[in-house]
Design an enzyme around this catalytic site. Structure first.
Site, PDB file in Angstrom:
ATOM      1  N   GLU A   1     -59.159  59.738 -72.978  1.00 37.85           N
ATOM      2  CA  GLU A   1     -58.746  59.614 -74.748  1.00 37.85           C
ATOM      3  C   GLU A   1     -57.254  59.848 -74.500  1.00 37.85           C
ATOM      4  O   GLU A   1     -57.197  60.347 -73.719  1.00 37.85           O
ATOM      5  CB  GLU A   1     -58.990  61.070 -75.328  1.00 37.85           C
ATOM      6  CG  GLU A   1     -60.815  61.747 -75.079  1.00 37.85           C
ATOM      7  CD  GLU A   1     -60.963  60.648 -76.105  1.00 37.85           C
ATOM      8  OE1 GLU A   1     -60.186  59.671 -76.669  1.00 37.85           O
ATOM      9  OE2 GLU A   1     -62.755  60.261 -75.797  1.00 37.85           O
TER      10      GLU A   1
ATOM     11  N   LYS B   1     -57.788  71.630 -65.519  1.00 35.90           N
ATOM     12  CA  LYS B   1     -56.484  72.205 -65.034  1.00 35.90           C
ATOM     13  C   LYS B   1     -55.924  71.553 -66.756  1.00 35.90           C
ATOM     14  O   LYS B   1     -55.895  70.638 -67.214  1.00 35.90           O
ATOM     15  CB  LYS B   1     -56.176  70.279 -64.266  1.00 35.90           C
ATOM     16  CG  LYS B   1     -54.125  71.480 -64.109  1.00 35.90           C
ATOM     17  CD  LYS B   1     -54.242  70.289 -63.686  1.00 35.90           C
ATOM     18  CE  LYS B   1     -52.764  69.348 -64.782  1.00 35.90           C
ATOM     19  NZ  LYS B   1     -52.249  70.744 -65.168  1.00 35.90           N
ATOM     20  N   PRO B   2     -55.505  72.540 -66.988  1.00 38.49           N
ATOM     21  CA  PRO B   2     -54.869  72.375 -68.689  1.00 38.49           C
ATOM     22  C   PRO B   2     -53.310  71.687 -68.474  1.00 38.49           C
ATOM     23  O   PRO B   2     -52.267  72.238 -67.083  1.00 38.49           O
ATOM     24  CB  PRO B   2     -54.489  74.152 -68.914  1.00 38.49           C
ATOM     25  CG  PRO B   2     -54.797  74.952 -67.195  1.00 38.49           C
ATOM     26  CD  PRO B   2     -55.078  74.144 -66.722  1.00 38.49           C
ATOM     27  N   SER B   3     -52.236  71.717 -69.636  1.00 42.56           N
ATOM     28  CA  SER B   3     -51.530  71.029 -69.014  1.00 42.56           C
ATOM     29  C   SER B   3     -50.417  72.516 -68.647  1.00 42.56           C
ATOM     30  O   SER B   3     -50.934  73.793 -69.518  1.00 42.56           O
ATOM     31  CB  SER B   3     -50.803  70.720 -70.730  1.00 42.56           C
ATOM     32  OG  SER B   3     -49.601  70.518 -70.565  1.00 42.56           O
ATOM     33  N   GLU B   4     -49.445  72.225 -68.052  1.00 40.23           N
ATOM     34  CA  GLU B   4     -48.447  73.146 -67.418  1.00 40.23           C
ATOM     35  C   GLU B   4     -47.614  73.441 -68.578  1.00 40.23           C
ATOM     36  O   GLU B   4     -46.958  74.185 -69.221  1.00 40.23           O
ATOM     37  CB  GLU B   4     -47.535  72.416 -66.684  1.00 40.23           C
ATOM     38  CG  GLU B   4     -46.738  71.625 -67.350  1.00 40.23           C
ATOM     39  CD  GLU B   4     -47.281  70.017 -66.669  1.00 40.23           C
ATOM     40  OE1 GLU B   4     -48.603  69.877 -67.154  1.00 40.23           O
ATOM     41  OE2 GLU B   4     -46.780  69.197 -66.946  1.00 40.23           O
TER      42      GLU B   4
ATOM     43  N   CYS C   1     -52.142  62.395 -81.293  1.00 40.42           N
ATOM     44  CA  CYS C   1     -52.911  61.606 -81.241  1.00 40.42           C
ATOM     45  C   CYS C   1     -53.297  59.877 -82.094  1.00 40.42           C
ATOM     46  O   CYS C   1     -52.605  59.282 -82.186  1.00 40.42           O
ATOM     47  CB  CYS C   1     -54.276  61.216 -79.980  1.00 40.42           C
ATOM     48  SG  CYS C   1     -55.538  61.746 -80.624  1.00 40.42           S
TER      49      CYS C   1
ATOM     50  N   THR D   1     -50.181  58.408 -67.898  1.00 40.88           N
ATOM     51  CA  THR D   1     -50.567  59.087 -66.985  1.00 40.88           C
ATOM     52  C   THR D   1     -52.155  58.646 -66.756  1.00 40.88           C
ATOM     53  O   THR D   1     -52.888  58.555 -65.631  1.00 40.88           O
ATOM     54  CB  THR D   1     -50.965  60.690 -67.377  1.00 40.88           C
ATOM     55  OG1 THR D   1     -49.536  61.172 -67.633  1.00 40.88           O
ATOM     56  CG2 THR D   1     -51.288  61.418 -66.676  1.00 40.88           C
TER      57      THR D   1
ATOM     58  N   GLY E   1     -58.060  54.326 -74.437  1.00 42.11           N
ATOM     59  CA  GLY E   1     -58.820  55.020 -73.593  1.00 42.11           C
ATOM     60  C   GLY E   1     -59.968  54.397 -73.830  1.00 42.11           C
ATOM     61  O   GLY E   1     -59.946  52.902 -73.830  1.00 42.11           O
TER      62      GLY E   1
ATOM     63  N   TRP F   1     -51.258  69.109 -74.075  1.00 40.66           N
ATOM     64  CA  TRP F   1     -50.714  70.615 -74.353  1.00 40.66           C
ATOM     65  C   TRP F   1     -50.440  69.921 -76.273  1.00 40.66           C
ATOM     66  O   TRP F   1     -50.309  71.327 -77.016  1.00 40.66           O
ATOM     67  CB  TRP F   1     -49.456  70.647 -74.341  1.00 40.66           C
ATOM     68  CG  TRP F   1     -48.310  69.416 -74.211  1.00 40.66           C
ATOM     69  CD1 TRP F   1     -47.668  68.464 -73.854  1.00 40.66           C
ATOM     70  CD2 TRP F   1     -47.355  68.624 -75.960  1.00 40.66           C
ATOM     71  NE1 TRP F   1     -47.189  67.342 -73.773  1.00 40.66           N
ATOM     72  CE2 TRP F   1     -47.073  67.297 -75.404  1.00 40.66           C
ATOM     73  CE3 TRP F   1     -47.573  69.096 -76.994  1.00 40.66           C
ATOM     74  CZ2 TRP F   1     -46.605  66.674 -76.031  1.00 40.66           C
ATOM     75  CZ3 TRP F   1     -47.244  68.253 -77.903  1.00 40.66           C
ATOM     76  CH2 TRP F   1     -46.255  67.347 -77.669  1.00 40.66           C
TER      77      TRP F   1
ATOM     78  N   GLU G   1     -45.121  55.403 -78.358  1.00 43.69           N
ATOM     79  CA  GLU G   1     -45.449  55.855 -79.262  1.00 43.69           C
ATOM     80  C   GLU G   1     -44.434  57.748 -78.916  1.00 43.69           C
ATOM     81  O   GLU G   1     -44.392  57.639 -77.489  1.00 43.69           O
ATOM     82  CB  GLU G   1     -46.699  57.019 -78.656  1.00 43.69           C
ATOM     83  CG  GLU G   1     -47.332  58.007 -79.293  1.00 43.69           C
ATOM     84  CD  GLU G   1     -49.227  58.629 -78.043  1.00 43.69           C
ATOM     85  OE1 GLU G   1     -48.801  58.295 -76.765  1.00 43.69           O
ATOM     86  OE2 GLU G   1     -49.873  58.864 -78.507  1.00 43.69           O
TER      87      GLU G   1
HETATM   88  P1  NAD Z   1     -49.528  63.380 -70.642  1.00 46.26           P
HETATM   89  O1  NAD Z   1     -50.664  62.480 -70.251  1.00 46.26           O
HETATM   90  O2  NAD Z   1     -48.496  64.032 -69.983  1.00 46.26           O
HETATM   91  O3  NAD Z   1     -50.081  65.001 -69.945  1.00 46.26           O
HETATM   92  C1  NAD Z   1     -51.603  65.654 -70.104  1.00 46.26           C
HETATM   93  C2  NAD Z   1     -52.390  66.233 -68.452  1.00 46.26           C
HETATM   94  O4  NAD Z   1     -52.420  65.429 -67.846  1.00 46.26           O
HETATM   95  C3  NAD Z   1     -51.558  67.563 -68.644  1.00 46.26           C
HETATM   96  O5  NAD Z   1     -52.090  68.332 -68.327  1.00 46.26           O
HETATM   97  C4  NAD Z   1     -50.475  66.666 -67.577  1.00 46.26           C
HETATM   98  O6  NAD Z   1     -50.571  67.853 -66.129  1.00 46.26           O
HETATM   99  C5  NAD Z   1     -51.793  66.149 -66.591  1.00 46.26           C
HETATM  100  N1  NAD Z   1     -51.157  65.069 -65.473  1.00 46.26           N
HETATM  101  C6  NAD Z   1     -49.704  64.435 -65.605  1.00 46.26           C
HETATM  102  N2  NAD Z   1     -49.809  63.845 -65.026  1.00 46.26           N
HETATM  103  C7  NAD Z   1     -50.685  63.744 -63.840  1.00 46.26           C
HETATM  104  C8  NAD Z   1     -51.931  62.832 -62.955  1.00 46.26           C
HETATM  105  N3  NAD Z   1     -50.687  62.131 -61.941  1.00 46.26           N
HETATM  106  N4  NAD Z   1     -52.657  63.066 -62.474  1.00 46.26           N
HETATM  107  C9  NAD Z   1     -53.171  64.145 -62.991  1.00 46.26           C
HETATM  108  N5  NAD Z   1     -52.894  64.936 -64.513  1.00 46.26           N
HETATM  109  C10 NAD Z   1     -51.504  64.138 -64.261  1.00 46.26           C
HETATM  110  O7  NAD Z   1     -50.097  63.873 -71.728  1.00 46.26           O
HETATM  111  P2  NAD Z   1     -49.674  64.759 -72.827  1.00 46.26           P
HETATM  112  O8  NAD Z   1     -47.879  65.069 -72.668  1.00 46.26           O
HETATM  113  O9  NAD Z   1     -49.385  66.437 -72.645  1.00 46.26           O
HETATM  114  O10 NAD Z   1     -49.755  64.839 -74.163  1.00 46.26           O
HETATM  115  C11 NAD Z   1     -49.503  63.918 -74.528  1.00 46.26           C
HETATM  116  C12 NAD Z   1     -50.929  62.559 -75.408  1.00 46.26           C
HETATM  117  O11 NAD Z   1     -52.276  62.997 -74.819  1.00 46.26           O
HETATM  118  C13 NAD Z   1     -50.042  61.943 -75.841  1.00 46.26           C
HETATM  119  O12 NAD Z   1     -49.746  60.630 -75.501  1.00 46.26           O
HETATM  120  C14 NAD Z   1     -51.020  61.491 -77.280  1.00 46.26           C
HETATM  121  O13 NAD Z   1     -51.261  60.463 -77.425  1.00 46.26           O
HETATM  122  C15 NAD Z   1     -52.407  61.787 -76.055  1.00 46.26           C
HETATM  123  N6  NAD Z   1     -53.820  62.287 -77.273  1.00 46.26           N
HETATM  124  C16 NAD Z   1     -54.696  61.880 -76.928  1.00 46.26           C
HETATM  125  C17 NAD Z   1     -55.515  63.022 -77.192  1.00 46.26           C
HETATM  126  C18 NAD Z   1     -56.790  61.579 -77.553  1.00 46.26           C
HETATM  127  O14 NAD Z   1     -57.758  61.954 -78.330  1.00 46.26           O
HETATM  128  N7  NAD Z   1     -57.586  60.428 -77.726  1.00 46.26           N
HETATM  129  C19 NAD Z   1     -55.675  63.692 -78.069  1.00 46.26           C
HETATM  130  C20 NAD Z   1     -54.546  64.501 -78.038  1.00 46.26           C
HETATM  131  C21 NAD Z   1     -53.891  63.730 -77.556  1.00 46.26           C
END
Ligand code: NAD
Length: 479
Positions: free
Chosen positions: A247, A172-175, A281, A229, A455, A148, A382
């Site tokens: 990532e 599948k975008p973030s909820e 991130c 995740t 990653g 998100w 983090e």
């Molecule tokens: P998250 O891991 O909670 O969710 C990311 C996505 O994964 C969402 O779309 C979520 O619905 C989905 N998801 C969650 N559980 C899942 C499962 N079991 N199976 C499949 N999909 C699932 O992360 P977030 O809170 O949305 O984002 C923040 C995180 O993203 C931070 O840790 C940040 O560092 C990381 N991030 C990394 C980068 C990078 O390029 N390295 C860039 C941006 C964000």
């Protein structure tokens, strides 16, 4: 009214339970978005596989595919305000920042359009009476799962190279942030992307995410999000023997050396952690400073942090909006409480801002923590919020040991006048990206990704398109 989404070539309301997105600046529900049932996830993937295999897409000449990507870039450029608003209303980033990210998304489509029509197959040197041609072919259906914090850039970063490479994508975008993906899908449709080549499946991660990854047609997954995740997704990918580009999170060290331009360095440090409310991130969340300069640097950082204007993301004078959700604000606040329990000094911040304009939003003050060691929980985990931990170091060896004493390895910043020392440190620190006398400078032409728990794989750059292709070597006998 339930917002529809593109699945199996049509915009449908979905048979799953609708999800609500909330504006974190005022706590109001902004939209009710349809979600797919498990059967609809399955049919979206089956339709995507059929569309990917169709002659119309698979045999499309690269310059024709590039034409579509250029038109998408133009569409993103023209709709930049709409896209920026869609993101701002769901994740609370300022309109200014969202607008810049929309422009960056357009540039990403343009870059991969150019890559698509110019990248070549390979003819490796022959070791016998044959000629070998190595071609690069799409996987078929790619599942893309996004977070998100910056959906506009993250989704472009996955869609553009995956489509350029000839795949169909099920996104599948973030909820928390679904609207940017839906807006982008409309733009892709208007740009002439064939039906079924892009589906967007809104929904919760624990629900739609695993359902998507279990579909036999999904042959590759590209994920940006949290490390835990990522680990779960990697387990599914390992069982299914499909490649996973991951990532993940970070706890990046930002370093000021004795000979640095301290004022410029502090500007870089403040932007590096607080921009986007620390929800980045690559946020430079651990600052290492020479022990003798610690207090002077902290004073300067506190002055700069306190000058940051919090406010409504819509206002041009606002530097920082709220965090992306009230839940996330509470999580950040709990981390700061934990630091207090471990004996931290909160040099500034550490609370919600006062004032009626902040009452309903997920606001939190930029926070600077001192007095802990790198072993403290807030220095190891983090936080993904506006929280900077300042840590003193004694010499270069101590600095490198502390900087690398983390599970993560995403980025690092070094401020110094001595380029030899900068080079030495850049080579010694475990990070996928190192910035010297700058921070958070990013380019679509440069590979990006993480070491260690940050990653696997590298997005961006020309290799960012190869990520979505598999090599096929064809031997032609000349005997
Ligand atoms: P998250 O891991 O909670 O969710 C990311 C996505 O994964 C969402 O779309 C979520 O619905 C989905 N998801 C969650 N559980 C899942 C499962 N079991 N199976 C499949 N999909 C699932 O992360 P977030 O809170 O949305 O984002 C923040 C995180 O993203 C931070 O840790 C940040 O560092 C990381 N991030 C990394 C980068 C990078 O390029 N390295 C860039 C941006 C964000």
């Amino acid at each position: 009214m339930v917002v529809t989404f593109p699945s199996s070539g049509q915009w449908i309301p979905g048979s799953g339970a609708p999800l609500q997105t909330t504006n974190p600046a005022n706590g109001e529900v902004h939209a009710e978005i349809g979600t797919p049932s498990n059967e609809e996830v399955a049919s979206a993937c089956a339709f995507a596989a059929m569309s990917a295999a169709s002659i119309a897409w698979r045999d499309m000449k690269p310059h024709k595919r590039a034409d579509i990507l250029y038109r998408i870039a133009d569409g993103v450029g023209k709709s930049a305000d709409n896209l920026a608003r869609a993101q701002m209303i769901e994740n609370g980033k300022t309109f200014k920042e969202c607008r810049l990210q929309a422009a960056s998304a357009a540039a990403t489509f343009r870059y991969f359009a150019a890559a698509c029509e110019t990248m070549e197959a390979a003819v490796p040197p022959s070791r016998g009476d044959y000629v070998t041609v190595t071609t690069f072919e799409p996987y078929g259906v790619v599942a893309a799962i996004t977070p998100w914090n910056s959906p506009l850039t993250m989704e472009a970063q996955k869609l553009a190279p995956a489509l350029a490479a000839g795949n169909a994508v099920v996104l599948k975008p973030s909820e928390i942030t679904t609207l940017p993906a839906l807006t982008l899908a409309r733009i892709c449709e208007e740009a002439g992307l064939p039906s079924g080549i892009l589906s967007v499946l809104p929904g919760f991660g624990h629900d739609v995410g695993p359902a998507l990854l279990e579909q036999p047609q999904v042959r590759m997954v590209t994920f940006t999000g949290g490390t835990e995740t990522g680990r779960t997704i990697a387990q599914t990918a390992a069982r299914r023997l499909i490649p996973a580009a991951l990532e993940l999170g970070g706890k990046s060290p930002h370093i000021i050396l004795e000979d640095a331009d301290i004022a410029a360095a502090c500007d870089g440090v403040v932007d590096g952690i607080f921009e986007g409310m620390g929800q980045s991130c690559v946020a430079g969340s651990r600052l290492f400073v020479p022990r003798a300069r610690h207090d002077e640097i902290v004073d300067l950082l506190v002055t700069k942090a306190e000058a940051i204007r919090l406010g409504q993301p819509t206002e041009p004078t606002t530097d920082l909006g709220p965090l992306s959700s009230h839940l996330h604000r509470d999580k950040v606040s709990q981390y700061v409480d934990q630091a207090r329990k471990e004996g931290a000094n909160i040099a500034t911040g550490g609370s919600r801002p006062s004032g009626s304009e902040f009452d309903r939003g997920a606001f939190y003050r930029p926070t600077i923590i001192t007095g802990l060691t790198n072993k403290a929980r807030v220095c190891q985990e983090e936080i993904f919020g506006p929280v900077l931990c300042v840590l003193p170091f004694d010499d270069e060896q101590d600095l490198v040991e502390q900087a690398n004493d983390t599970a993560f390895g995403l980025a690092c910043g070094i401020w110094t006048a001595d380029y030899r020392r900068a080079w030495r440190l850049a080579r010694a620190i475990d990070a996928g990206t190192v910035w010297i006398n700058t921070y958070k400078q990013l380019s679509i032409a440069v590979p990006f990704g993480g070491f260690k728990d940050s990653g696997i794989g590298r997005e961006k750059g020309l290799s960012g398109m190869r990520l979505y292709q598999q090599a096929k070597s064809i031997y032609l006998s000349m005997d």
